[in-house]
Design a protein around this motif. Sequence first.
Motif, PDB file in Angstrom:
ATOM      1  N   GLU A 111      25.566  37.837  56.400  1.00  0.00           N
ATOM      2  CA  GLU A 111      25.201  38.058  55.002  1.00  0.00           C
ATOM      3  C   GLU A 111      26.459  38.127  54.135  1.00  0.00           C
ATOM      4  OE1 GLU A 111      22.220  37.986  53.965  1.00  0.00           O
ATOM      5  OE2 GLU A 111      20.993  38.359  55.759  1.00  0.00           O
ATOM      6  N   GLY A 112      26.283  37.798  52.854  1.00  0.00           N
ATOM      7  CA  GLY A 112      27.387  37.883  51.909  1.00  0.00           C
ATOM      8  C   GLY A 112      27.591  39.312  51.437  1.00  0.00           C
ATOM      9  N   LEU A 113      28.703  39.540  50.748  1.00  0.00           N
ATOM     10  CA  LEU A 113      29.033  40.883  50.296  1.00  0.00           C
ATOM     11  C   LEU A 113      27.982  41.446  49.346  1.00  0.00           C
ATOM     12  CD1 LEU A 113      32.878  40.438  49.805  1.00  0.00           C
ATOM     13  CD2 LEU A 113      31.764  41.968  51.430  1.00  0.00           C
ATOM     14  N   GLY A 114      27.367  40.586  48.547  1.00  0.00           N
ATOM     15  CA  GLY A 114      26.343  41.048  47.617  1.00  0.00           C
ATOM     16  C   GLY A 114      25.167  41.711  48.319  1.00  0.00           C
ATOM     17  N   SER A 168      39.854  37.052  46.720  1.00  0.00           N
ATOM     18  CA  SER A 168      39.854  38.001  47.821  1.00  0.00           C
ATOM     19  C   SER A 168      38.516  38.725  47.838  1.00  0.00           C
ATOM     20  CB  SER A 168      40.989  39.014  47.668  1.00  0.00           C
ATOM     21  OG  SER A 168      40.718  39.910  46.599  1.00  0.00           O
ATOM     22  N   ARG A 169      38.166  39.257  49.012  1.00  0.00           N
ATOM     23  CA  ARG A 169      36.928  40.027  49.109  1.00  0.00           C
ATOM     24  C   ARG A 169      37.025  41.297  48.270  1.00  0.00           C
ATOM     25  NH1 ARG A 169      35.557  40.062  55.450  1.00  0.00           N
ATOM     26  NH2 ARG A 169      37.810  40.239  55.655  1.00  0.00           N
ATOM     27  N   LYS A 170      38.224  41.804  48.083  1.00  0.00           N
ATOM     28  CA  LYS A 170      38.430  42.954  47.193  1.00  0.00           C
ATOM     29  C   LYS A 170      38.017  42.596  45.763  1.00  0.00           C
ATOM     30  CE  LYS A 170      42.051  46.217  45.700  1.00  0.00           C
ATOM     31  NZ  LYS A 170      42.067  45.946  44.253  1.00  0.00           N
ATOM     32  N   GLU A 171      38.422  41.433  45.313  1.00  0.00           N
ATOM     33  CA  GLU A 171      38.068  40.998  43.962  1.00  0.00           C
ATOM     34  C   GLU A 171      36.559  40.817  43.813  1.00  0.00           C
ATOM     35  OE1 GLU A 171      42.119  38.483  42.816  1.00  0.00           O
ATOM     36  OE2 GLU A 171      40.484  37.489  43.889  1.00  0.00           O
ATOM     37  N   VAL A 172      35.939  40.267  44.850  1.00  0.00           N
ATOM     38  CA  VAL A 172      34.492  40.042  44.807  1.00  0.00           C
ATOM     39  C   VAL A 172      33.741  41.366  44.753  1.00  0.00           C
ATOM     40  CG1 VAL A 172      32.517  39.127  46.096  1.00  0.00           C
ATOM     41  CG2 VAL A 172      34.645  37.820  45.993  1.00  0.00           C
ATOM     42  N   VAL A 173      34.148  42.311  45.607  1.00  0.00           N
ATOM     43  CA  VAL A 173      33.479  43.614  45.658  1.00  0.00           C
ATOM     44  C   VAL A 173      33.658  44.364  44.349  1.00  0.00           C
ATOM     45  CG1 VAL A 173      33.551  45.889  46.755  1.00  0.00           C
ATOM     46  CG2 VAL A 173      33.548  43.838  48.159  1.00  0.00           C
ATOM     47  N   GLU A 174      34.866  44.361  43.799  1.00  0.00           N
ATOM     48  CA  GLU A 174      35.116  45.104  42.568  1.00  0.00           C
ATOM     49  C   GLU A 174      34.402  44.469  41.383  1.00  0.00           C
ATOM     50  OE1 GLU A 174      39.395  45.691  42.361  1.00  0.00           O
ATOM     51  OE2 GLU A 174      39.151  47.599  43.427  1.00  0.00           O
ATOM     52  N   ALA A 175      34.171  43.158  41.430  1.00  0.00           N
ATOM     53  CA  ALA A 175      33.395  42.502  40.375  1.00  0.00           C
ATOM     54  C   ALA A 175      31.941  42.955  40.401  1.00  0.00           C
ATOM     55  CB  ALA A 175      33.479  40.985  40.536  1.00  0.00           C
ATOM     56  N   MET A 176      31.496  43.497  41.527  1.00  0.00           N
ATOM     57  CA  MET A 176      30.132  44.008  41.656  1.00  0.00           C
ATOM     58  C   MET A 176      30.048  45.504  41.349  1.00  0.00           C
ATOM     59  SD  MET A 176      28.917  42.054  45.137  1.00  0.00           S
ATOM     60  CE  MET A 176      29.108  40.277  45.310  1.00  0.00           C
ATOM     61  N   GLY A 177      31.156  46.069  40.864  1.00  0.00           N
ATOM     62  CA  GLY A 177      31.123  47.457  40.433  1.00  0.00           C
ATOM     63  C   GLY A 177      31.531  48.477  41.466  1.00  0.00           C
ATOM     64  N   ILE A 178      32.089  48.023  42.599  1.00  0.00           N
ATOM     65  CA  ILE A 178      32.528  48.942  43.654  1.00  0.00           C
ATOM     66  C   ILE A 178      34.052  49.033  43.640  1.00  0.00           C
ATOM     67  CG2 ILE A 178      32.627  49.374  46.136  1.00  0.00           C
ATOM     68  CD1 ILE A 178      29.856  49.759  45.021  1.00  0.00           C
ATOM     69  N   ARG A 179      34.573  50.240  43.412  1.00  0.00           N
ATOM     70  CA  ARG A 179      36.019  50.426  43.437  1.00  0.00           C
ATOM     71  C   ARG A 179      36.484  50.517  44.892  1.00  0.00           C
ATOM     72  NH1 ARG A 179      39.752  54.572  43.572  1.00  0.00           N
ATOM     73  NH2 ARG A 179      41.675  54.192  42.391  1.00  0.00           N
ATOM     74  N   VAL A 180      37.432  49.670  45.246  1.00  0.00           N
ATOM     75  CA  VAL A 180      37.890  49.558  46.635  1.00  0.00           C
ATOM     76  C   VAL A 180      39.046  50.519  46.899  1.00  0.00           C
ATOM     77  CG1 VAL A 180      39.062  48.045  48.288  1.00  0.00           C
ATOM     78  CG2 VAL A 180      37.142  47.170  46.931  1.00  0.00           C
ATOM     79  N   ASN A 181      38.905  51.317  47.962  1.00  0.00           N
ATOM     80  CA  ASN A 181      40.005  52.107  48.505  1.00  0.00           C
ATOM     81  C   ASN A 181      40.372  51.489  49.848  1.00  0.00           C
ATOM     82  OD1 ASN A 181      40.196  54.791  46.754  1.00  0.00           O
ATOM     83  ND2 ASN A 181      38.035  54.274  46.980  1.00  0.00           N
ATOM     84  N   LYS A 182      41.605  51.045  49.980  1.00  0.00           N
ATOM     85  CA  LYS A 182      42.035  50.381  51.218  1.00  0.00           C
ATOM     86  C   LYS A 182      42.640  51.410  52.160  1.00  0.00           C
ATOM     87  CE  LYS A 182      45.569  47.578  51.165  1.00  0.00           C
ATOM     88  NZ  LYS A 182      46.443  46.405  50.936  1.00  0.00           N
ATOM     89  N   VAL A 183      42.149  51.442  53.418  1.00  0.00           N
ATOM     90  CA  VAL A 183      42.654  52.417  54.387  1.00  0.00           C
ATOM     91  C   VAL A 183      43.972  51.923  54.965  1.00  0.00           C
ATOM     92  CG1 VAL A 183      40.311  53.174  54.935  1.00  0.00           C
ATOM     93  CG2 VAL A 183      41.392  51.407  56.339  1.00  0.00           C
ATOM     94  N   PRO A 184      44.831  52.846  55.419  1.00  0.00           N
ATOM     95  CA  PRO A 184      46.112  52.435  56.022  1.00  0.00           C
ATOM     96  C   PRO A 184      45.891  51.578  57.266  1.00  0.00           C
ATOM     97  CG  PRO A 184      46.100  54.793  55.525  1.00  0.00           C
ATOM     98  CD  PRO A 184      44.685  54.308  55.342  1.00  0.00           C
ATOM     99  N   ASN A 185      46.783  50.646  57.474  1.00  0.00           N
ATOM    100  CA  ASN A 185      46.696  49.743  58.622  1.00  0.00           C
ATOM    101  C   ASN A 185      47.462  50.344  59.797  1.00  0.00           C
ATOM    102  OD1 ASN A 185      46.258  47.537  60.271  1.00  0.00           O
ATOM    103  ND2 ASN A 185      47.857  46.292  59.340  1.00  0.00           N
ATOM    104  N   ILE A 186      46.850  51.351  60.444  1.00  0.00           N
ATOM    105  CA  ILE A 186      47.508  51.998  61.582  1.00  0.00           C
ATOM    106  C   ILE A 186      47.068  51.328  62.882  1.00  0.00           C
ATOM    107  CG2 ILE A 186      47.659  54.179  60.341  1.00  0.00           C
ATOM    108  CD1 ILE A 186      45.357  55.223  62.049  1.00  0.00           C
ATOM    109  N   SER A 187      47.752  51.638  63.962  1.00  0.00           N
ATOM    110  CA  SER A 187      47.434  51.011  65.247  1.00  0.00           C
ATOM    111  C   SER A 187      46.057  51.460  65.744  1.00  0.00           C
ATOM    112  CB  SER A 187      48.494  51.361  66.293  1.00  0.00           C
ATOM    113  OG  SER A 187      48.369  52.716  66.703  1.00  0.00           O
TER     114      SER A 187
END
Length: 237
Positions: free
Chosen positions: A121-124, A156-175
């Motif tokens: 499914e798409g992000l929407g 980017s998927r971040k841009e797509v999600v935020e265009a739908m009204g969801i503010r993106v918080n990116k988690v740290p890229n840990i091991s």
Amino acid sequence: VITTTNDGRSRVFIPARVEDNPKLTMADPQYITYLESIQDVDLRKAWRDGSWAGVQVEGAYYRTQINQARADGRITSVPYDANALVDTWWDLGMNDSTAIGFFQNIGKEIHWIDSFVAEGEGLGFYISALSKKGYNYGNHYFPHDIEARELGTGKSRKEVVEAMGIRVNKVPNISINDGINAVRGLFSRLWIDAEKNKEAIHAISNYRKEFDEKRGTYKDKPRHDWTSHFADMVRYR
């Protein structure tokens, strides 16, 4: 011993040692030597001596934590608290499943009240699923690959999600191992709704290490399979 699994099927377990099935050693005279070389004690006792007391899922990362949560009564009915915000944590699949966990911080406790998973499914579709839940949302947390750009749109998927009204918080890229240890550390504060997270509980209970057949021990990395989506989502948490 008769057990009933999550799929509703009953299974009969009959303990047996290797010597109870001579065809195994006839087919491979070195089979017992191989079993005795297995470094994981619980696994060696299970395969060599038919003693499965210490094994539920071989090489499972969260075996101890899940067992303790059940013993403490923390896998139970955990209702939505309308007075607290719901944070979502995501694992994004490119060509496979996307898993979402719904969490509330209640005092020092973390309440895992709900989860959602789908594939193809798409992000929407997933944003719509959030809306249908009817929760009062706080923050939405995504893995670092939210920055990946779609080949078709260049966005980017971040841009797509935020265009739908969801503010993106990116988690740290840990091991991966650091993330697994972090989950183990927070598990004592975790309360899980048993019904709404049935599929997720089954997944993280079966999330396990890859097994090295040649060395008779587990590799220091997880096996990637159907359990990974929810396990990765929780690891980002």
